[in-house]
Design a protein around this motif. Structure first.
Motif, PDB file in Angstrom:
ATOM      1  N   TYR A 168       0.841  -1.197   0.000  1.00 40.93           N
ATOM      2  CA  TYR A 168       0.000   0.000   0.000  1.00 40.93           C
ATOM      3  C   TYR A 168       0.880   1.253   0.000  1.00 40.93           C
ATOM      4  CZ  TYR A 168      -4.121  -2.851   1.106  1.00 40.93           C
ATOM      5  OH  TYR A 168      -5.136  -3.766   1.062  1.00 40.93           O
ATOM      6  N   PHE A 169       1.965   1.191   0.751  1.00 42.23           N
ATOM      7  CA  PHE A 169       2.911   2.311   0.805  1.00 42.23           C
ATOM      8  C   PHE A 169       3.492   2.582  -0.578  1.00 42.23           C
ATOM      9  CE2 PHE A 169       7.383   3.661   1.294  1.00 42.23           C
ATOM     10  CZ  PHE A 169       7.214   4.845   2.022  1.00 42.23           C
ATOM     11  N   ILE A 170       3.884   1.520  -1.285  1.00 40.83           N
ATOM     12  CA  ILE A 170       4.490   1.678  -2.613  1.00 40.83           C
ATOM     13  C   ILE A 170       3.460   2.197  -3.614  1.00 40.83           C
ATOM     14  CG2 ILE A 170       5.566   0.435  -4.542  1.00 40.83           C
ATOM     15  CD1 ILE A 170       6.870  -1.392  -2.419  1.00 40.83           C
ATOM     16  N   ALA A 172       0.879   4.023  -2.869  1.00 49.01           N
ATOM     17  CA  ALA A 172       0.672   5.430  -2.505  1.00 49.01           C
ATOM     18  C   ALA A 172       1.821   6.282  -3.032  1.00 49.01           C
ATOM     19  CB  ALA A 172       0.550   5.568  -0.994  1.00 49.01           C
ATOM     20  N   ALA A 173       3.042   5.729  -2.997  1.00 53.82           N
ATOM     21  CA  ALA A 173       4.217   6.463  -3.482  1.00 53.82           C
ATOM     22  C   ALA A 173       4.052   6.844  -4.953  1.00 53.82           C
ATOM     23  CB  ALA A 173       5.474   5.616  -3.291  1.00 53.82           C
ATOM     24  N   GLN A 174       3.516   5.929  -5.747  1.00 55.03           N
ATOM     25  CA  GLN A 174       3.305   6.229  -7.169  1.00 55.03           C
ATOM     26  C   GLN A 174       2.387   7.438  -7.332  1.00 55.03           C
ATOM     27  OE1 GLN A 174       0.591   3.803  -9.377  1.00 55.03           O
ATOM     28  NE2 GLN A 174       1.884   3.791 -11.227  1.00 55.03           N
ATOM     29  N   ARG A 175       1.351   7.524  -6.523  1.00 53.68           N
ATOM     30  CA  ARG A 175       0.414   8.658  -6.587  1.00 53.68           C
ATOM     31  C   ARG A 175       1.081   9.950  -6.126  1.00 53.68           C
ATOM     32  NH1 ARG A 175      -4.954   7.299  -7.150  1.00 53.68           N
ATOM     33  NH2 ARG A 175      -5.393   5.055  -7.260  1.00 53.68           N
ATOM     34  N   ILE A 176       1.904   9.845  -5.081  1.00 56.00           N
ATOM     35  CA  ILE A 176       2.576  11.031  -4.547  1.00 56.00           C
ATOM     36  C   ILE A 176       3.533  11.613  -5.574  1.00 56.00           C
ATOM     37  CG2 ILE A 176       4.176  11.836  -2.758  1.00 56.00           C
ATOM     38  CD1 ILE A 176       2.871   9.643  -0.930  1.00 56.00           C
ATOM     39  N   LYS A 177       4.188  10.747  -6.349  1.00 62.96           N
ATOM     40  CA  LYS A 177       5.148  11.203  -7.351  1.00 62.96           C
ATOM     41  C   LYS A 177       4.495  12.104  -8.410  1.00 62.96           C
ATOM     42  CE  LYS A 177       8.912  10.218  -8.132  1.00 62.96           C
ATOM     43  NZ  LYS A 177      10.183  10.945  -7.813  1.00 62.96           N
ATOM     44  N   ARG A 178       3.192  11.946  -8.619  1.00 60.31           N
ATOM     45  CA  ARG A 178       2.507  12.758  -9.629  1.00 60.31           C
ATOM     46  C   ARG A 178       2.483  14.236  -9.243  1.00 60.31           C
ATOM     47  NH1 ARG A 178      -2.733   8.744  -9.981  1.00 60.31           N
ATOM     48  NH2 ARG A 178      -1.622   6.890 -10.768  1.00 60.31           N
ATOM     49  N   THR A 179       2.358  14.507  -7.947  1.00 58.28           N
ATOM     50  CA  THR A 179       2.297  15.906  -7.482  1.00 58.28           C
ATOM     51  C   THR A 179       3.610  16.375  -6.879  1.00 58.28           C
ATOM     52  OG1 THR A 179       1.386  15.159  -5.359  1.00 58.28           O
ATOM     53  CG2 THR A 179      -0.196  15.801  -7.071  1.00 58.28           C
ATOM     54  N   HIS A 180       4.450  15.422  -6.444  1.00 58.15           N
ATOM     55  CA  HIS A 180       5.749  15.760  -5.852  1.00 58.15           C
ATOM     56  C   HIS A 180       6.823  14.887  -6.517  1.00 58.15           C
ATOM     57  CE1 HIS A 180       2.928  17.379  -2.914  1.00 58.15           C
ATOM     58  NE2 HIS A 180       3.912  18.133  -2.469  1.00 58.15           N
ATOM     59  N   PRO A 181       7.164  15.231  -7.752  1.00 59.25           N
ATOM     60  CA  PRO A 181       8.065  14.362  -8.527  1.00 59.25           C
ATOM     61  C   PRO A 181       9.452  14.179  -7.929  1.00 59.25           C
ATOM     62  CG  PRO A 181       7.718  16.477  -9.628  1.00 59.25           C
ATOM     63  CD  PRO A 181       6.733  16.408  -8.517  1.00 59.25           C
ATOM     64  N   ALA A 201       7.553  -1.978  -7.107  1.00 57.69           N
ATOM     65  CA  ALA A 201       8.059  -0.619  -7.305  1.00 57.69           C
ATOM     66  C   ALA A 201       8.533  -0.420  -8.739  1.00 57.69           C
ATOM     67  CB  ALA A 201       9.178  -0.327  -6.317  1.00 57.69           C
ATOM     68  N   VAL A 202       9.219  -1.409  -9.285  1.00 60.89           N
ATOM     69  CA  VAL A 202       9.696  -1.319 -10.670  1.00 60.89           C
ATOM     70  C   VAL A 202       8.518  -1.304 -11.631  1.00 60.89           C
ATOM     71  CG1 VAL A 202      10.982  -2.534 -12.481  1.00 60.89           C
ATOM     72  CG2 VAL A 202      11.923  -2.386 -10.150  1.00 60.89           C
ATOM     73  N   ARG A 203       7.547  -2.174 -11.393  1.00 60.02           N
ATOM     74  CA  ARG A 203       6.378  -2.260 -12.282  1.00 60.02           C
ATOM     75  C   ARG A 203       5.585  -0.955 -12.302  1.00 60.02           C
ATOM     76  NH1 ARG A 203       4.374  -6.424 -10.166  1.00 60.02           N
ATOM     77  NH2 ARG A 203       2.462  -5.695  -9.134  1.00 60.02           N
ATOM     78  N   LEU A 204       5.574  -0.240 -11.168  1.00 62.46           N
ATOM     79  CA  LEU A 204       4.847   1.029 -11.087  1.00 62.46           C
ATOM     80  C   LEU A 204       5.674   2.208 -11.583  1.00 62.46           C
ATOM     81  CD1 LEU A 204       3.061   0.632  -7.616  1.00 62.46           C
ATOM     82  CD2 LEU A 204       2.088   0.289  -9.896  1.00 62.46           C
ATOM     83  N   GLY A 205       6.902   1.921 -12.024  1.00 59.18           N
ATOM     84  CA  GLY A 205       7.731   2.965 -12.610  1.00 59.18           C
ATOM     85  C   GLY A 205       8.433   3.858 -11.612  1.00 59.18           C
ATOM     86  N   ILE A 206       8.545   3.404 -10.358  1.00 60.42           N
ATOM     87  CA  ILE A 206       9.207   4.220  -9.329  1.00 60.42           C
ATOM     88  C   ILE A 206      10.349   3.462  -8.660  1.00 60.42           C
ATOM     89  CG2 ILE A 206       7.197   5.700  -8.875  1.00 60.42           C
ATOM     90  CD1 ILE A 206       6.588   3.933  -6.423  1.00 60.42           C
ATOM     91  N   GLY A 207      10.867   2.464  -9.342  1.00 60.67           N
ATOM     92  CA  GLY A 207      11.934   1.644  -8.767  1.00 60.67           C
ATOM     93  C   GLY A 207      13.148   2.444  -8.335  1.00 60.67           C
ATOM     94  N   GLU A 208      13.486   3.508  -9.089  1.00 57.59           N
ATOM     95  CA  GLU A 208      14.658   4.317  -8.765  1.00 57.59           C
ATOM     96  C   GLU A 208      14.436   5.210  -7.548  1.00 57.59           C
ATOM     97  OE1 GLU A 208      17.727   4.232 -10.236  1.00 57.59           O
ATOM     98  OE2 GLU A 208      16.908   2.454 -11.241  1.00 57.59           O
TER      99      GLU A 208
END
Length: 340
Positions: A168-170, A172-181, A201-208
């Protein structure tokens, strides 16, 4: 030993094993009798069964069991939960007192296992706030953790198992990145779910931007770099790591589950999210990122709550008083440990 305590290590199989479990019980019986143990205090389901069985067979006058988690919420086969339920019911009569780390847990064992309320005490976990008065170079610590020294850090910590809700944290992180890149995310801890979480994390595009530290002993030196601490647990008896984050003045966002509402007052000492989904979790984190003054206020109030209600010495005092009370009911008093 230097503190007048004797520590004896006994091996306990992590899973049910009739041979090793029997050996463990026999060794415990021998130890209890040798040192004339008056109080046996167990923690956890398996240790609780083995320890209390040995104490009963050794004739120990006071047997205490601390319940830390909602064991019936774990993702184990239903037959195991039923077997545990039957074992626990069989141990109730021989257990002098049950300690739970939250009122929510007390209500559960009273409801499911039918433990009489007069046998239950709630003793909250505690921490030493002085340990969290840490001063460090946050930019340098971020670099050492593989983070951007100028990034906003949202973090969580705990064993990487399903009930801790790190997926759930990961999400949520994907959503947060949209407004706080430029935000980055820190996951402290290890466990069987780690590989699957890394793939997520990798599949959601935020692995880095999601850093897994693995198991760390230096959480005290990591908490100061975290701007918002997240507790995405789906089931939580109380949560020591939440108390640690609060003691470090971190604003906490947590799902409203288990014993967490007994620690956090919503919008005063933290944020409780009643809907267990990543969208709502992300929005409450974003709210704090966009209102740093509120975040600071929550962190400072959280520290005050720990100082008032969740100090380590308070936990120790309450537990010792339970020992003394149980012994008085048996017509006994605490005796010194025999160094034989």
């Amino acid at each position: 030993v230097s503190m007048g305590r004797r520590i004896i290590y006994l091996e306990m199989s992590p899973h049910f094993n009739p041979v090793s479990d029997t050996k463990c019980i026999l060794k415990l019986i021998e130890t209890i009798k040798r040192y004339q143990v008056q109080v046996v205090h167990t923690h956890g389901a398996r240790a609780g069964f083995l320890g209390r069985s040995a104490a009963l067979l050794a004739g120990t006058p006071v047997i205490i069991s601390t319940v830390h988690n909602f064991v019936y919420h774990n993702s184990v086969p239903s037959w195991q939960k039923w077997a545990l339920h039957l074992l626990e019911k069989g141990m109730i009569r021989s257990t002098t007192r049950f300690i739970t780390v939250s009122r929510a847990l007390a209500e559960e064992i009273a409801r499911i296992d039918k433990v009489p309320w007069e046998k239950i005490d709630v003793v909250y976990n505690g921490v030493d706030p002085e340990n969290f008065n840490v001063i460090l170079d946050c930019k340098e610590r971020k670099r050492r953790l593989g983070l951007d020294p100028h990034a906003i850090i949202i973090g969580t910590a705990g064993r990487l198992i399903a009930t801790k809700g790190v997926s759930y944290f990961i999400e949520a992180a994907q959503r947060i990145k949209r407004t706080h890149p430029k935000a980055q995310f820190l996951i402290v801890g290890d466990g069987p779910e780690r590989a699957a979480l890394e793939r997520l994390a990798v599949r959601l595009g935020i692995g880095e931007d999601v850093k897994f530290t693995g198991y760390r002993r230096d959480l005290l030196g990591i908490l100061p770099v975290i701007n918002v601490f997240v507790v995405p647990s789906l089931s939580e008896g109380q949560s020591i790591v939440t108390l640690e984050a609060m003691a470090a003045r971190r604003p906490v966002v947590a799902f409203k589950t288990g014993g967490l509402p007994e620690i956090i007052t919503n919008n005063r000492s933290g944020i409780l999210v009643p809907e267990m989904d990543p969208r709502h979790l992300a929005q409450r984190i974003i709210d704090l990122l966009e209102n740093p003054k509120q975040a600071e206020k929550l962190g400072n109030t959280a520290r005050s709550v720990v100082e008032q209600k969740f100090q380590q010495y308070q936990m120790v005092q309450k537990t010792e008083e339970i020992y003394r009370q149980c012994l008085r009911e048996k017509g006994l008093v605490l005796k010194p440990v025999l160094n034989t």
